[in-house]
Design an enzyme around this catalytic site. Structure first.
Site, PDB file in Angstrom:
ATOM      1  N   GLU A 107      49.823  39.569  44.759  1.00  9.01           N
ATOM      2  CA  GLU A 107      50.434  39.531  46.079  1.00  9.01           C
ATOM      3  C   GLU A 107      50.922  38.129  46.438  1.00  9.01           C
ATOM      4  OE1 GLU A 107      46.221  39.229  48.468  1.00  9.01           O
ATOM      5  OE2 GLU A 107      47.234  41.147  48.316  1.00  9.01           O
ATOM      6  N   CYS A 120      51.871  31.853  50.492  1.00  5.18           N
ATOM      7  CA  CYS A 120      50.588  31.923  49.809  1.00  5.18           C
ATOM      8  C   CYS A 120      50.812  32.643  48.476  1.00  5.18           C
ATOM      9  CB  CYS A 120      49.632  32.702  50.712  1.00  5.18           C
ATOM     10  SG  CYS A 120      48.033  32.920  49.997  1.00  5.18           S
ATOM     11  N   CYS A 127      40.243  37.986  39.239  1.00  2.00           N
ATOM     12  CA  CYS A 127      39.561  36.698  39.135  1.00  2.00           C
ATOM     13  C   CYS A 127      38.199  36.938  38.493  1.00  2.00           C
ATOM     14  CB  CYS A 127      39.373  36.075  40.511  1.00  2.00           C
ATOM     15  SG  CYS A 127      38.545  34.463  40.444  1.00  2.00           S
ATOM     16  N   CYS A 131      33.046  35.958  43.466  1.00  2.00           N
ATOM     17  CA  CYS A 131      32.442  35.590  44.760  1.00  2.00           C
ATOM     18  C   CYS A 131      32.136  36.885  45.511  1.00  2.00           C
ATOM     19  CB  CYS A 131      33.391  34.693  45.552  1.00  2.00           C
ATOM     20  SG  CYS A 131      33.813  33.193  44.650  1.00  2.00           S
ATOM     21  N   CYS A 134      34.637  38.509  48.189  1.00  2.00           N
ATOM     22  CA  CYS A 134      36.070  38.494  47.895  1.00  2.00           C
ATOM     23  C   CYS A 134      36.493  39.746  47.142  1.00  2.00           C
ATOM     24  CB  CYS A 134      36.394  37.254  47.063  1.00  2.00           C
ATOM     25  SG  CYS A 134      38.084  37.210  46.451  1.00  2.00           S
ATOM     26  N   CYS A 353      43.769  37.343  50.858  1.00  2.00           N
ATOM     27  CA  CYS A 353      42.530  37.245  50.085  1.00  2.00           C
ATOM     28  C   CYS A 353      42.275  38.493  49.267  1.00  2.00           C
ATOM     29  CB  CYS A 353      41.364  36.990  51.015  1.00  2.00           C
ATOM     30  SG  CYS A 353      41.692  35.641  52.123  1.00  2.00           S
TER      31      CYS A 353
HETATM   32  N1  SAH Z   1      40.150  31.205  43.996  1.00  2.00           N
HETATM   33  C1  SAH Z   1      40.554  30.221  44.912  1.00  2.00           C
HETATM   34  C2  SAH Z   1      41.817  30.553  45.677  1.00  2.00           C
HETATM   35  C3  SAH Z   1      42.017  31.971  46.111  1.00  2.00           C
HETATM   36  S1  SAH Z   1      40.961  32.556  47.382  1.00  2.00           S
HETATM   37  C4  SAH Z   1      39.411  29.917  45.875  1.00  2.00           C
HETATM   38  O1  SAH Z   1      38.412  30.622  45.862  1.00  2.00           O
HETATM   39  O2  SAH Z   1      39.539  28.936  46.594  1.00  2.00           O
HETATM   40  C5  SAH Z   1      41.613  31.768  48.821  1.00  2.00           C
HETATM   41  C6  SAH Z   1      40.599  31.616  49.934  1.00  2.00           C
HETATM   42  O3  SAH Z   1      40.306  32.882  50.524  1.00  2.00           O
HETATM   43  C7  SAH Z   1      39.273  31.044  49.477  1.00  2.00           C
HETATM   44  O4  SAH Z   1      38.805  30.085  50.392  1.00  2.00           O
HETATM   45  C8  SAH Z   1      38.399  32.260  49.487  1.00  2.00           C
HETATM   46  O5  SAH Z   1      37.055  31.914  49.554  1.00  2.00           O
HETATM   47  C9  SAH Z   1      38.902  32.996  50.693  1.00  2.00           C
HETATM   48  N2  SAH Z   1      38.528  34.410  50.762  1.00  2.00           N
HETATM   49  C10 SAH Z   1      38.341  35.278  49.752  1.00  2.00           C
HETATM   50  N3  SAH Z   1      38.025  36.507  50.224  1.00  2.00           N
HETATM   51  C11 SAH Z   1      38.014  36.401  51.561  1.00  2.00           C
HETATM   52  C12 SAH Z   1      37.779  37.328  52.624  1.00  2.00           C
HETATM   53  N4  SAH Z   1      37.490  38.600  52.377  1.00  2.00           N
HETATM   54  N5  SAH Z   1      37.871  36.884  53.894  1.00  2.00           N
HETATM   55  C13 SAH Z   1      38.196  35.593  54.154  1.00  2.00           C
HETATM   56  N6  SAH Z   1      38.445  34.682  53.202  1.00  2.00           N
HETATM   57  C14 SAH Z   1      38.337  35.072  51.923  1.00  2.00           C
HETATM   58 FE1  SF4 Z   2      38.021  34.189  42.678  1.00  2.00          FE
HETATM   59 FE2  SF4 Z   2      37.926  35.290  45.092  1.00  2.00          FE
HETATM   60 FE3  SF4 Z   2      36.059  33.545  44.355  1.00  2.00          FE
HETATM   61 FE4  SF4 Z   2      38.567  32.676  44.848  1.00  2.00          FE
HETATM   62  S1  SF4 Z   2      37.161  33.586  46.331  1.00  2.00           S
HETATM   63  S2  SF4 Z   2      37.232  32.144  43.094  1.00  2.00           S
HETATM   64  S3  SF4 Z   2      39.750  34.459  44.118  1.00  2.00           S
HETATM   65  S4  SF4 Z   2      36.422  35.569  43.431  1.00  2.00           S
END
Ligand code: SAH
Ligand code: SF4
Length: 376
Positions: A107, A120, A127, A131, A134, A353
């Site tokens: 996306e 973005c 990934c 996390c 996410c 995200c």
């Molecule tokens: N992998 C990288 C960049 C992509 S995620 C990273 O983790 O930084 C971009 C941002 O969105 C990160 O700060 C991540 O922690 C946040 N993010 C992921 N899932 C989310 C969610 N469900 N709600 C809010 N922020 C989220």
């Molecule tokens: Fe990967 Fe999501 Fe963690 Fe970013 S926040 S490192 S996209 S799992």
């Protein structure tokens, strides 16, 4: 501004053998041209045609010699991904599904805000870092994007915004879509070079941001390879909680990460690292945790951005209340930090995200629909 798309006559098979010029930086293209006995400066002209003028047709590159054009015509191609679907939220936020070769989609989101337009972009399909909050992480890892697929998102978004002719520009680019950019290092650094180059996208180093979950060796390397801004997805003030939320923390715990941040932009320079902190009710949003965060970031040139948690199907968390987020912010501000709360844009597309495909809602809570992009 005019745009020429690739010559559709070139058979797909033929294209496979060809070099995709969108996979090149100015330097890499200079090397290629030099190996052909051409002057290196031609690379800059080609980069300008492709990225500034969005012309992907060798014959239209009229300031190149005929010999060079003939050589290019027989050995290169310009392959971009495709925006297969477009969704526009009421507040002007646009989200595209970007279709890659072989079928996967990522996306790309455009968020207009006053004079700013933030794009973005995604760097991986899925990934591997898992996390817990996410939805991209839950999908697992499929593959890396090539440079042409990453910069291609910027190319296509600019092209589409120009086509819409509503005066929307891309002023900022953030790597906050799908994937962990520092696990796809070379294509990401190549993309950064193009974004910052005056001969390509010409963006300010303050307005291009790599967001990472905290890969320390790559952060240490990145400071030598780009002047772009850095965001760290922190999300917790201590190792125990951070390892639970961001498992890569086990490998690169906070002491290592914070040291890498100190080294990235030493305190006293005008640059800041942005620390992102997703607000999860009852998990990481308590006042003692805000105080611990303030202590953790002492001596780091830091700004803190609190991100309301964007819920998704199967999520095990809920978002903190507005009052709790504000109270958390107040603690950080009292401790002397610049701390902001990310504005939710249509809730659906905030931060891109990994809330992929269809199942999201606009600010009013109504389901919004995908709009098939006009092909002409
Ligand atoms: N992998 C990288 C960049 C992509 S995620 C990273 O983790 O930084 C971009 C941002 O969105 C990160 O700060 C991540 O922690 C946040 N993010 C992921 N899932 C989310 C969610 N469900 N709600 C809010 N922020 C989220
Ligand atoms: Fe990967 Fe999501 Fe963690 Fe970013 S926040 S490192 S996209 S799992």
């Amino acid at each position: 501004m005019s745009a020429s798309l690739p010559d559709s006559d070139i058979a797909a098979e033929d294209q496979k053998e060809r070099l995709n010029l969108l996979d090149f930086t100015e330097e890499g293209l200079g090397d290629l041209l030099q190996s052909w006995g051409e002057p290196r400066y031609r690379a800059r002209q080609i980069i300008q045609w492709m990225h500034q003028r969005r012309v992907l047709d060798v014959d239209a590159m009229t300031d190149l010699s005929k010999t060079l054009r003939a050589r290019l015509s027989e050995s290169v191609c310009f392959k971009l991904p495709e925006f297969s679907e477009e969704h526009c939220s009421r507040d002007g936020t646009r989200k595209w599904l970007c279709q890659l070769a072989g079928g996967p989609v990522v996306e790309t989101v455009y968020i207009p805000e006053g004079n700013r337009g933030t794009l973005c972009i995604s760097s991986q399909v899925g990934c591997a870092l898992n996390c817990t909050f996410c939805s991209t992480g839950r999908q697992g890892f499929d593959r890396n994007l090539s440079q042409s697929e990453i910069i291609g998102q910027v190319w296509l978004a600019q092209h589409r915004l120009a086509e819409l002719d509503a005066g929307n520009k891309i002023t900022n680019v953030v790597f906050m879509g799908m994937g962990e950019p520092l696990l796809n290092y070379d294509p990401v650094v190549g993309t950064l070079q193009l974004l910052l180059s005056d001969y390509a996208y010409g963006l300010s180093k303050y307005r291009v941001t790599v967001s990472t979950s905290g890969l320390v060796p790559q952060i240490n390397q990145l400071k030598n390879d780009t002047t772009a801004a850095l965001a760290i997805s922190l999300h917790a003030p201590n190792d125990e909680l951070r390892t639970e939320l961001v498992p890569i923390n086990k490998k690169y715990p906070l002491a290592m990460l914070i040291q890498a941040c100190r080294d990235y932009f030493p305190e006293g320079t005008s640059r800041h690292i942005m620390f992102e902190y997703v607000m999860l009710a009852g998990v990481n949003d308590q006042i003692p945790q805000a105080k611990a965060l303030a202590r953790l970031l002492e001596g780091v040139s830091a700004k803190i951005n609190l991100i309301p948690f964007n819920s998704h199907p199967g999520a095990r968390y809920t978002c903190s209340s507005r009052e709790q987020i504000e109270a958390f912010r107040d603690v950080l501000q009292k401790a002397g930090y610049i701390a902001t709360i990310r504005r939710t844009r249509g809730e659906d597309v905030d931060g891109a995200c990994g809330q992929l495909a269809g199942d999201f809602q606009d600010r009013t809570g109504r389901k919004v629909r995908w709009i098939k992009r006009d092909k002409n």
